[in-house]
Write a protein that holds these residues in place. Structure first.
Motif, PDB file in Angstrom:
ATOM      1  N   THR A  90       8.485   7.574  -4.662  1.00  0.00           N
ATOM      2  CA  THR A  90       7.831   8.626  -5.425  1.00  0.00           C
ATOM      3  C   THR A  90       6.328   8.386  -5.486  1.00  0.00           C
ATOM      4  O   THR A  90       5.873   7.314  -5.884  1.00  0.00           O
ATOM      5  CB  THR A  90       8.409   8.686  -6.850  1.00  0.00           C
ATOM      6  OG1 THR A  90       9.785   9.066  -6.782  1.00  0.00           O
ATOM      7  CG2 THR A  90       7.641   9.690  -7.706  1.00  0.00           C
ATOM      8  N   ALA A  91       5.561   9.392  -5.067  1.00  0.00           N
ATOM      9  CA  ALA A  91       4.105   9.263  -5.003  1.00  0.00           C
ATOM     10  C   ALA A  91       3.519  10.584  -4.523  1.00  0.00           C
ATOM     11  O   ALA A  91       4.249  11.467  -4.072  1.00  0.00           O
ATOM     12  CB  ALA A  91       3.689   8.144  -4.051  1.00  0.00           C
ATOM     13  N   VAL A  92       2.204  10.679  -4.606  1.00  0.00           N
ATOM     14  CA  VAL A  92       1.498  11.738  -3.907  1.00  0.00           C
ATOM     15  C   VAL A  92       1.211  11.224  -2.500  1.00  0.00           C
ATOM     16  O   VAL A  92       0.673  10.127  -2.337  1.00  0.00           O
ATOM     17  CB  VAL A  92       0.191  12.123  -4.613  1.00  0.00           C
ATOM     18  CG1 VAL A  92      -0.550  13.197  -3.806  1.00  0.00           C
ATOM     19  CG2 VAL A  92       0.474  12.617  -6.025  1.00  0.00           C
ATOM     20  N   TYR A  93       1.595  12.001  -1.512  1.00  0.00           N
ATOM     21  CA  TYR A  93       1.407  11.620  -0.119  1.00  0.00           C
ATOM     22  C   TYR A  93       0.229  12.397   0.459  1.00  0.00           C
ATOM     23  O   TYR A  93       0.133  13.613   0.304  1.00  0.00           O
ATOM     24  CB  TYR A  93       2.671  11.891   0.681  1.00  0.00           C
ATOM     25  CG  TYR A  93       3.740  10.849   0.439  1.00  0.00           C
ATOM     26  CD1 TYR A  93       4.421  10.809  -0.774  1.00  0.00           C
ATOM     27  CD2 TYR A  93       4.061   9.905   1.408  1.00  0.00           C
ATOM     28  CE1 TYR A  93       5.396   9.840  -1.009  1.00  0.00           C
ATOM     29  CE2 TYR A  93       5.031   8.942   1.188  1.00  0.00           C
ATOM     30  CZ  TYR A  93       5.689   8.914  -0.023  1.00  0.00           C
ATOM     31  OH  TYR A  93       6.643   7.954  -0.255  1.00  0.00           O
ATOM     32  N   TYR A  94      -0.641  11.670   1.127  1.00  0.00           N
ATOM     33  CA  TYR A  94      -1.833  12.248   1.724  1.00  0.00           C
ATOM     34  C   TYR A  94      -1.825  11.984   3.229  1.00  0.00           C
ATOM     35  O   TYR A  94      -1.381  10.932   3.682  1.00  0.00           O
ATOM     36  CB  TYR A  94      -3.099  11.603   1.172  1.00  0.00           C
ATOM     37  CG  TYR A  94      -3.293  11.728  -0.317  1.00  0.00           C
ATOM     38  CD1 TYR A  94      -2.763  10.786  -1.198  1.00  0.00           C
ATOM     39  CD2 TYR A  94      -4.049  12.772  -0.853  1.00  0.00           C
ATOM     40  CE1 TYR A  94      -2.950  10.889  -2.567  1.00  0.00           C
ATOM     41  CE2 TYR A  94      -4.254  12.881  -2.213  1.00  0.00           C
ATOM     42  CZ  TYR A  94      -3.698  11.937  -3.067  1.00  0.00           C
ATOM     43  OH  TYR A  94      -3.899  12.047  -4.418  1.00  0.00           O
ATOM     44  N   CYS A  95      -2.367  12.922   3.974  1.00  0.00           N
ATOM     45  CA  CYS A  95      -2.693  12.599   5.354  1.00  0.00           C
ATOM     46  C   CYS A  95      -4.206  12.509   5.466  1.00  0.00           C
ATOM     47  O   CYS A  95      -4.951  13.139   4.699  1.00  0.00           O
ATOM     48  CB  CYS A  95      -2.123  13.596   6.354  1.00  0.00           C
ATOM     49  SG  CYS A  95      -2.811  15.252   6.309  1.00  0.00           S
ATOM     50  N   ALA A  96      -4.649  11.684   6.390  1.00  0.00           N
ATOM     51  CA  ALA A  96      -6.071  11.431   6.539  1.00  0.00           C
ATOM     52  C   ALA A  96      -6.381  11.161   7.996  1.00  0.00           C
ATOM     53  O   ALA A  96      -5.519  10.708   8.754  1.00  0.00           O
ATOM     54  CB  ALA A  96      -6.489  10.244   5.681  1.00  0.00           C
ATOM     55  N   ALA A  97      -7.608  11.431   8.368  1.00  0.00           N
ATOM     56  CA  ALA A  97      -8.061  11.202   9.741  1.00  0.00           C
ATOM     57  C   ALA A  97      -9.207  10.210   9.742  1.00  0.00           C
ATOM     58  O   ALA A  97     -10.035  10.197   8.829  1.00  0.00           O
ATOM     59  CB  ALA A  97      -8.511  12.518  10.374  1.00  0.00           C
ATOM     60  N   GLY A  98      -9.228   9.402  10.777  1.00  0.00           N
ATOM     61  CA  GLY A  98     -10.302   8.432  10.886  1.00  0.00           C
ATOM     62  C   GLY A  98     -10.304   7.787  12.255  1.00  0.00           C
ATOM     63  O   GLY A  98      -9.351   7.943  13.019  1.00  0.00           O
ATOM     64  N   VAL A  99     -11.350   7.068  12.534  1.00  0.00           N
ATOM     65  CA  VAL A  99     -11.421   6.306  13.778  1.00  0.00           C
ATOM     66  C   VAL A  99     -10.560   5.055  13.601  1.00  0.00           C
ATOM     67  O   VAL A  99     -10.728   4.313  12.645  1.00  0.00           O
ATOM     68  CB  VAL A  99     -12.876   5.929  14.108  1.00  0.00           C
ATOM     69  CG1 VAL A  99     -12.919   5.071  15.364  1.00  0.00           C
ATOM     70  CG2 VAL A  99     -13.721   7.188  14.296  1.00  0.00           C
ATOM     71  N   TRP A 100      -9.646   4.876  14.515  1.00  0.00           N
ATOM     72  CA  TRP A 100      -8.718   3.763  14.389  1.00  0.00           C
ATOM     73  C   TRP A 100      -9.437   2.435  14.644  1.00  0.00           C
ATOM     74  O   TRP A 100     -10.055   2.233  15.689  1.00  0.00           O
ATOM     75  CB  TRP A 100      -7.572   3.934  15.374  1.00  0.00           C
ATOM     76  CG  TRP A 100      -6.529   2.858  15.312  1.00  0.00           C
ATOM     77  CD1 TRP A 100      -6.235   1.941  16.284  1.00  0.00           C
ATOM     78  CD2 TRP A 100      -5.668   2.574  14.224  1.00  0.00           C
ATOM     79  NE1 TRP A 100      -5.225   1.121  15.849  1.00  0.00           N
ATOM     80  CE2 TRP A 100      -4.854   1.483  14.593  1.00  0.00           C
ATOM     81  CE3 TRP A 100      -5.493   3.143  12.951  1.00  0.00           C
ATOM     82  CZ2 TRP A 100      -3.877   0.960  13.752  1.00  0.00           C
ATOM     83  CZ3 TRP A 100      -4.517   2.616  12.127  1.00  0.00           C
ATOM     84  CH2 TRP A 100      -3.722   1.537  12.513  1.00  0.00           C
ATOM     85  N   VAL A 101      -9.324   1.528  13.662  1.00  0.00           N
ATOM     86  CA  VAL A 101      -9.937   0.206  13.790  1.00  0.00           C
ATOM     87  C   VAL A 101      -8.886  -0.899  13.702  1.00  0.00           C
ATOM     88  O   VAL A 101      -9.212  -2.066  13.499  1.00  0.00           O
ATOM     89  CB  VAL A 101     -11.042  -0.004  12.733  1.00  0.00           C
ATOM     90  CG1 VAL A 101     -12.174   0.977  12.956  1.00  0.00           C
ATOM     91  CG2 VAL A 101     -10.492   0.110  11.323  1.00  0.00           C
TER      92      VAL A 101
END
Length: 122
Positions: A90-101
């Motif tokens: 149980t949580a708020v789920y977010y998607c996010a974009a970024g440069v993979w490091v």
């Protein structure tokens, strides 16, 4: 860059949900997309990522074998298939974009969606 999550909701323990992240303004050749979650009083944590044009995937240990990340390039959408859900998911789920490091640390992802609530009842 824009990301919009959908698919959250209320589900019983043991059930499944599929989250969607519709994205625009960039290509997966250049960015990774990650799913993160944040429960009340807890720090945001990485759940799963899909990176680069090859589509390498990464999972947090607590979801391995239960969650699957996938993408549909034609629809510019990344999915998180969640199975065998428990109340601890149980949580708020977010998607996010970024440069993979090489890490699912949320601090390396600069563009975020608004989040979608997932509630798992016991």
């Amino acid at each position: 860059v824009q990301l919009v999550e959908s698919g959250g909701g209320l589900v019983q323990a043991g059930g499944s949900l599929r989250l969607s992240c519709a994205h625009s303004g960039f290509t997966l050749d250049d960015y990774a997309i990650g799913w993160f979650r944040q429960a009340p009083g807890k720090e945001r944590e990485g759940v799963s990522c899909i990176t680069d044009s090859v589509g390498n995937t990464y999972y947090a240990d607590f979801v391995k074998g239960r969650f699957i990340i996938s993408r549909d390039n034609a629809k510019n959408t990344v999915y998180l298939h969640m199975n065998s859900l428990t109340p601890e998911d149980t949580a708020v789920y977010y998607c996010a974009a970024g440069v993979w490091v090489g890490t699912m640390n949320y601090r390396h992802f600069g563009s975020w969606g608004q989040g979608t609530q997932v509630t798992v009842s016991s």
